[in-house]
Design a protein around this motif. Structure first.
Motif, PDB file in Angstrom:
ATOM      1  N   LYS A  23      -3.403  17.018 -16.227  1.00  0.00           N
ATOM      2  CA  LYS A  23      -3.932  18.278 -15.694  1.00  0.00           C
ATOM      3  C   LYS A  23      -4.955  18.025 -14.589  1.00  0.00           C
ATOM      4  CE  LYS A  23      -4.954  21.482 -18.691  1.00  0.00           C
ATOM      5  NZ  LYS A  23      -5.529  22.232 -19.841  1.00  0.00           N
ATOM      6  N   THR A  32       3.459  24.138 -12.567  1.00  0.00           N
ATOM      7  CA  THR A  32       3.737  23.113 -13.582  1.00  0.00           C
ATOM      8  C   THR A  32       5.122  22.515 -13.425  1.00  0.00           C
ATOM      9  OG1 THR A  32       2.257  24.193 -15.159  1.00  0.00           O
ATOM     10  CG2 THR A  32       3.924  22.712 -16.083  1.00  0.00           C
ATOM     11  N   ILE A  33       5.206  21.191 -13.590  1.00  0.00           N
ATOM     12  CA  ILE A  33       6.498  20.509 -13.664  1.00  0.00           C
ATOM     13  C   ILE A  33       6.692  19.942 -15.066  1.00  0.00           C
ATOM     14  CG2 ILE A  33       5.545  18.346 -12.717  1.00  0.00           C
ATOM     15  CD1 ILE A  33       8.408  17.863 -11.532  1.00  0.00           C
ATOM     16  N   PHE A  35       8.618  17.062 -16.731  1.00  0.00           N
ATOM     17  CA  PHE A  35       9.267  15.849 -16.248  1.00  0.00           C
ATOM     18  C   PHE A  35       9.843  15.055 -17.413  1.00  0.00           C
ATOM     19  CE2 PHE A  35       9.836  11.701 -14.350  1.00  0.00           C
ATOM     20  CZ  PHE A  35      10.229  12.001 -13.053  1.00  0.00           C
ATOM     21  N   CYS A  54       5.137   8.496 -19.914  1.00  0.00           N
ATOM     22  CA  CYS A  54       4.446   9.475 -19.051  1.00  0.00           C
ATOM     23  C   CYS A  54       3.991   8.738 -17.799  1.00  0.00           C
ATOM     24  CB  CYS A  54       3.280  10.151 -19.771  1.00  0.00           C
ATOM     25  SG  CYS A  54       2.130   9.015 -20.588  1.00  0.00           S
ATOM     26  N   VAL A  58       4.035   9.638 -11.356  1.00  0.00           N
ATOM     27  CA  VAL A  58       4.454  11.037 -11.295  1.00  0.00           C
ATOM     28  C   VAL A  58       3.264  11.962 -11.586  1.00  0.00           C
ATOM     29  CG1 VAL A  58       5.958  12.788 -12.321  1.00  0.00           C
ATOM     30  CG2 VAL A  58       6.824  10.470 -11.917  1.00  0.00           C
ATOM     31  N   GLY A  59       2.526  11.640 -12.647  1.00  0.00           N
ATOM     32  CA  GLY A  59       1.363  12.460 -12.993  1.00  0.00           C
ATOM     33  C   GLY A  59       0.375  12.542 -11.846  1.00  0.00           C
ATOM     34  N   PHE A  62       1.609  14.845  -8.817  1.00  0.00           N
ATOM     35  CA  PHE A  62       1.551  16.292  -9.005  1.00  0.00           C
ATOM     36  C   PHE A  62       0.125  16.799  -9.217  1.00  0.00           C
ATOM     37  CE2 PHE A  62       6.081  15.637  -9.637  1.00  0.00           C
ATOM     38  CZ  PHE A  62       6.580  16.694  -8.892  1.00  0.00           C
ATOM     39  N   TRP A  67      -0.974  20.508  -9.385  1.00  0.00           N
ATOM     40  CA  TRP A  67       0.008  20.867 -10.402  1.00  0.00           C
ATOM     41  C   TRP A  67      -0.308  20.186 -11.724  1.00  0.00           C
ATOM     42  CZ3 TRP A  67       5.335  22.925  -9.765  1.00  0.00           C
ATOM     43  CH2 TRP A  67       5.501  23.594  -8.538  1.00  0.00           C
ATOM     44  N   ALA A  69       1.477  18.327 -14.893  1.00  0.00           N
ATOM     45  CA  ALA A  69       2.729  17.641 -15.236  1.00  0.00           C
ATOM     46  C   ALA A  69       2.817  17.503 -16.748  1.00  0.00           C
ATOM     47  CB  ALA A  69       2.786  16.274 -14.576  1.00  0.00           C
ATOM     48  N   PHE A  71       5.031  15.889 -19.869  1.00  0.00           N
ATOM     49  CA  PHE A  71       5.995  14.836 -20.166  1.00  0.00           C
ATOM     50  C   PHE A  71       6.424  14.952 -21.636  1.00  0.00           C
ATOM     51  CE2 PHE A  71       3.130  13.211 -16.871  1.00  0.00           C
ATOM     52  CZ  PHE A  71       4.036  12.829 -15.885  1.00  0.00           C
TER      53      PHE A  71
END
Length: 256
Positions: A23, A32-33, A35, A54, A58-59, A62, A67, A69, A71
């Motif tokens: 977050k 929000t994604i 993933f 996780c 990627v975290g 975003f 954003w 993310a 997982f």
């Protein structure tokens, strides 16, 4: 960036799903994604089942964009409850090449995604108008397909090196395009990020999956990067394309 871990109900009594959230520091609600993780290679090493996936790459991406993310770990993976049943052969040899067993495993993953979306719909810190799905490998094909199986849920879908069966199974030529085709009814633009030298999915096969998706009415853009199945961990090869895609999603939401 703050990571939080929690458990949510699945469709199976007594089997909760582990979810890790990355977050931003500011208050929500956040775009929000969701993933999704991939397989465990050949499915033979049970020690890999219990690893919570996780990916920080990627975290970080975003969260830096503001954003959140999420997982989720599907049943039997990470610290989620239940048995890992995504198409494993009964003799313990790993993932089955049998199409019926494989598709039953995919449908099991869809059930877990349904549980995750039900949960996300109840979160007050999620901007429900800016919800995206993504994933890598099995999670990538799951993201594309699920968006089409549950239309009007997501603004976008991002696929890193997606495929359900690798080329070790001849049936991958049937299974993968069949599953990707399910994503066509989503009506949203999608982004397909593939490694030209992927050891599991030949790039020609991946392009064929994309063409099948387009011919069924899907929309999207295909990017071939000069690397293999580890593309996700090399953001210099995909960051510009994903930036452009996410900007387009944000602009389309603002114009509604």
């Amino acid at each position: 960036m703050k990571y939080q871990k929690f458990f949510i109900p699945s469709s199976e009594a007594g089997a909760k799903l582990e979810v890790v959230a990355a977050k931003p520091q500011h208050d929500g609600p956040y775009p929000t994604i969701i993933f999704n993780h991939g397989s465990t290679g050949r499915g033979q090493n049970k020690a890999l089942y219990s690893r919570t996936i996780c990916p920080a790459v990627v975290g970080n991406y975003f969260v830096e964009r503001g954003w959140m993310a999420l997982f989720p770990q599907r049943r039997g993976r990470g610290k989620s409850g239940g048995v890992y049943g995504e198409g494993l052969a009964s003799d313990g040899s790993g993932y089955s090449c049998d199409i019926e067993i494989t598709m039953a495993g995919f449908e099991r993953a869809v059930e877990d995604m349904d549980a995750v979306v039900r949960y996300v719909r109840e979160r007050s810190d999620v901007n429900q108008d800016q919800l995206v799905i993504g994933g890598v490998s099995r999670g990538g094909i799951l993201a594309i397909a699920y968006a089409g199986m549950r239309p009007n849920t997501f603004r976008g879908a991002v696929n890193f090196n997606g495929g359900w069966l690798g080329r070790g199974c001849l049936s991958h030529e049937t299974v993968n395009p069949l599953i990707f085709e399910r994503g066509a009814p989503s009506g949203i633009s999608t982004l397909w990020l593939h490694g030209s030298y992927d050891q599991y999915y030949r790039i020609g096969h991946c392009r064929g999956n994309f063409e099948r998706f387009l011919s069924s009415g899907g929309r999207g853009r295909f990017v071939a990067a000069p690397t293999g199945h580890a593309l996700m961990f090399k953001p210099t090869l995909w960051k510009n394309d994903l930036n452009q895609y996410m900007d387009e999603i944000t602009m389309s939401q603002e114009s509604d």
